[in-house]
Scaffold this active site. Structure first.
Site, PDB file in Angstrom:
ATOM      1  N   TYR A   1     -24.974  28.595  16.234  1.00  0.00           N
ATOM      2  CA  TYR A   1     -26.099  28.946  15.346  1.00  0.00           C
ATOM      3  C   TYR A   1     -27.443  28.646  16.023  1.00  0.00           C
ATOM      4  O   TYR A   1     -28.351  29.484  16.030  1.00  0.00           O
ATOM      5  CB  TYR A   1     -25.959  28.175  14.021  1.00  0.00           C
ATOM      6  CG  TYR A   1     -27.158  28.315  13.111  1.00  0.00           C
ATOM      7  CD1 TYR A   1     -27.377  29.492  12.389  1.00  0.00           C
ATOM      8  CD2 TYR A   1     -28.083  27.281  12.976  1.00  0.00           C
ATOM      9  CE1 TYR A   1     -28.490  29.631  11.559  1.00  0.00           C
ATOM     10  CE2 TYR A   1     -29.192  27.403  12.147  1.00  0.00           C
ATOM     11  CZ  TYR A   1     -29.388  28.574  11.448  1.00  0.00           C
ATOM     12  OH  TYR A   1     -30.489  28.709  10.631  1.00  0.00           O
TER      13      TYR A   1
ATOM     14  N   TYR B   1     -36.318  34.827   1.973  1.00  0.00           N
ATOM     15  CA  TYR B   1     -35.933  33.617   1.232  1.00  0.00           C
ATOM     16  C   TYR B   1     -36.549  33.640  -0.169  1.00  0.00           C
ATOM     17  O   TYR B   1     -36.494  34.659  -0.842  1.00  0.00           O
ATOM     18  CB  TYR B   1     -36.339  32.330   1.977  1.00  0.00           C
ATOM     19  CG  TYR B   1     -36.383  32.468   3.474  1.00  0.00           C
ATOM     20  CD1 TYR B   1     -35.203  32.675   4.174  1.00  0.00           C
ATOM     21  CD2 TYR B   1     -37.570  32.420   4.185  1.00  0.00           C
ATOM     22  CE1 TYR B   1     -35.223  32.830   5.550  1.00  0.00           C
ATOM     23  CE2 TYR B   1     -37.594  32.569   5.560  1.00  0.00           C
ATOM     24  CZ  TYR B   1     -36.423  32.774   6.224  1.00  0.00           C
ATOM     25  OH  TYR B   1     -36.454  32.933   7.570  1.00  0.00           O
TER      26      TYR B   1
ATOM     27  N   LYS C   1     -29.993  36.524  11.606  1.00  0.00           N
ATOM     28  CA  LYS C   1     -29.023  36.523  10.501  1.00  0.00           C
ATOM     29  C   LYS C   1     -28.623  37.945  10.099  1.00  0.00           C
ATOM     30  O   LYS C   1     -27.526  38.182   9.593  1.00  0.00           O
ATOM     31  CB  LYS C   1     -29.592  35.753   9.299  1.00  0.00           C
ATOM     32  CG  LYS C   1     -29.749  34.247   9.607  1.00  0.00           C
ATOM     33  CD  LYS C   1     -30.414  33.485   8.479  1.00  0.00           C
ATOM     34  CE  LYS C   1     -30.323  31.982   8.605  1.00  0.00           C
ATOM     35  NZ  LYS C   1     -31.345  31.283   9.312  1.00  0.00           N
TER      36      LYS C   1
ATOM     37  N   SER D   1     -34.417  33.240  12.141  1.00  0.00           N
ATOM     38  CA  SER D   1     -33.564  33.782  11.076  1.00  0.00           C
ATOM     39  C   SER D   1     -33.397  35.303  11.100  1.00  0.00           C
ATOM     40  O   SER D   1     -32.561  35.817  10.360  1.00  0.00           O
ATOM     41  CB  SER D   1     -34.117  33.381   9.706  1.00  0.00           C
ATOM     42  OG  SER D   1     -33.706  32.081   9.401  1.00  0.00           O
TER      43      SER D   1
ATOM     44  N   VAL E   1     -38.727  31.717  11.396  1.00  0.00           N
ATOM     45  CA  VAL E   1     -39.803  30.730  11.570  1.00  0.00           C
ATOM     46  C   VAL E   1     -40.465  30.775  12.953  1.00  0.00           C
ATOM     47  O   VAL E   1     -41.432  30.066  13.192  1.00  0.00           O
ATOM     48  CB  VAL E   1     -39.346  29.279  11.251  1.00  0.00           C
ATOM     49  CG1 VAL E   1     -39.090  29.083   9.771  1.00  0.00           C
ATOM     50  CG2 VAL E   1     -38.147  28.871  12.085  1.00  0.00           C
TER      51      VAL E   1
HETATM   52  N1  GLN Z   1     -33.321  27.967  13.218  1.00  0.00           N
HETATM   53  C1  GLN Z   1     -34.054  27.875  12.002  1.00  0.00           C
HETATM   54  C2  GLN Z   1     -33.436  26.804  11.115  1.00  0.00           C
HETATM   55  O1  GLN Z   1     -32.278  26.664  11.127  1.00  0.00           O
HETATM   56  C3  GLN Z   1     -34.055  29.188  11.317  1.00  0.00           C
HETATM   57  C4  GLN Z   1     -34.814  29.166  10.012  1.00  0.00           C
HETATM   58  C5  GLN Z   1     -35.698  30.333   9.790  1.00  0.00           C
HETATM   59  O2  GLN Z   1     -36.042  31.112  10.673  1.00  0.00           O
HETATM   60  N2  GLN Z   1     -36.146  30.449   8.561  1.00  0.00           N
HETATM   61  O3  GLN Z   1     -34.085  26.106  10.418  1.00  0.00           O
END
Ligand code: GLN
Length: 314
Positions: free
Chosen positions: A198, A250, A73, A70, A268
């Site tokens: 993505y 988050y 992003k 993420s 993650v």
């Molecule tokens: N690729 C992960 C997902 O879509 C990214 C989520 C994350 O890093 N929080 O779940």
């Protein structure tokens, strides 16, 4: 660092901090919902710092590769801001925090005229990719991939194929989000192609230095501290940092603001980047995560650094 530390003490301090915080990695767990991520070593802990003049510091397992997840992003959102009028954009993606997990579906239906709450959670990020300039989704992917390489000052970044394929095979939660948004008109492009972009962007392999330099580029208001290239303008940097502050971790963003007090973004894969405006960027990695999907050791390390070096912007 420009806060009176001499160079040797800086290195010693970082080495010491890593060792003091390693025990936190035992209290977290690697992500398993993307099967390939479950193979990560939970004991790793590393840090890189990049000052806005390009000076760098590293300690611990900073060279260990991990997938950006993420943290990418931040780059989609930067491109989305550069390519769209802000008022128009907020009709499709809000800049509101969320008290739910990064892949939560519930708010898409119950809140906000079906808009994703922000670009730092999965729904807003997937919708965001579709709003980046490019005739095809591959062009949009390339534009964002380029931005990540430029922000990291690293031309050699590449997608970890095993993680990408693992995400693509198991990413039904993200499919649900994307198809829902197609149903409500937030997404107008082909969902499977969009998700493929993505998943690839989430699977780019980086190390602590790459994300520290990305953060330092934001700290330096869009000018790369390592290549000198201007990638975006200060206003864009300000908006990105604002949304990172309220949404970057988050549903853990509130606690992170209190504990660490810097605009941050986690993934993650175990990475967290933080920005000290006009001073430096920090990249930490520790694949053992807390219950909300944020690196536990990384968080604690950042908390200590923030306290010791007075980096809390609040
Ligand atoms: N690729 C992960 C997902 O879509 C990214 C989520 C994350 O890093 N929080 O779940």
């Amino acid at each position: 660092m420009k806060r009176g530390h001499v160079e040797t003490s800086m290195q010693e301090k970082l080495d010491q901090l890593i060792e003091e915080h390693r025990h936190w990695t035992k209290k977290g767990a690697v992500a398993t919902y993307i099967p390939e991520l479950s193979k990560q070593d939970p004991d790793l802990l590393g840090i890189s710092i990049c000052e806005v003049d390009g000076t760098q510091w590293q300690a611990g397992d900073w060279q260990a590769p991990f997938t950006i997840q993420s943290i990418s992003k931040v780059a989609y959102f930067t491109c989305v801001l550069l390519d769209n009028d802000f008022e128009e954009l907020t009709k499709k993606i809000s800049v509101s925090p969320t008290a739910d997990g990064f892949n939560s579906i519930v708010n898409l239906e119950t809140k906000n005229e079906h808009k994703p709450l922000n670009a730092m959670i999965n729904s807003g990020a997937i919708a965001g990719i579709s709003l980046v300039k490019g005739a095809t989704i591959e062009d949009k992917f390339q534009r964002i991939f380029r931005m990540i390489c430029d922000m990291a000052g690293n031309e050699a970044l590449k997608v970890n194929e095993a993680v990408y394929l693992s995400e693509k095979r198991t990413g039904d939660r993200n499919r649900a989000l994307a198809y829902f948004m197609k149903g409500t008109g937030i997404i107008t492009v082909d969902v499977e192609e969009l998700l493929d972009a993505y998943f690839r962007l989430c699977s780019i392999e980086v190390n602590c230095r790459d994300i520290a330099i990305m953060a330092a580029t934001l700290a330096n208001e869009g000018v790369s501290p390592v290549t000198g290239k201007t990638l975006f303008d200060p206003k864009t940097a300000r908006i990105v940092k604002g949304v990172m502050t309220t949404c970057g971790l988050y549903d853990g963003s509130g606690e992170f603001a209190v504990d660490v007090g810097m605009p941050g973004k986690s993934g993650v894969g175990g990475g967290i980047m933080t920005v000290s405006p006009r001073l430096l960027g920090i990249g930490v990695m520790g694949p053992a995560l807390d219950a909300k999907g944020n690196s536990l050791g990384g968080w604690k390390l950042l908390q200590s650094l923030s306290e010791e070096w007075d980096l809390n912007i609040f």
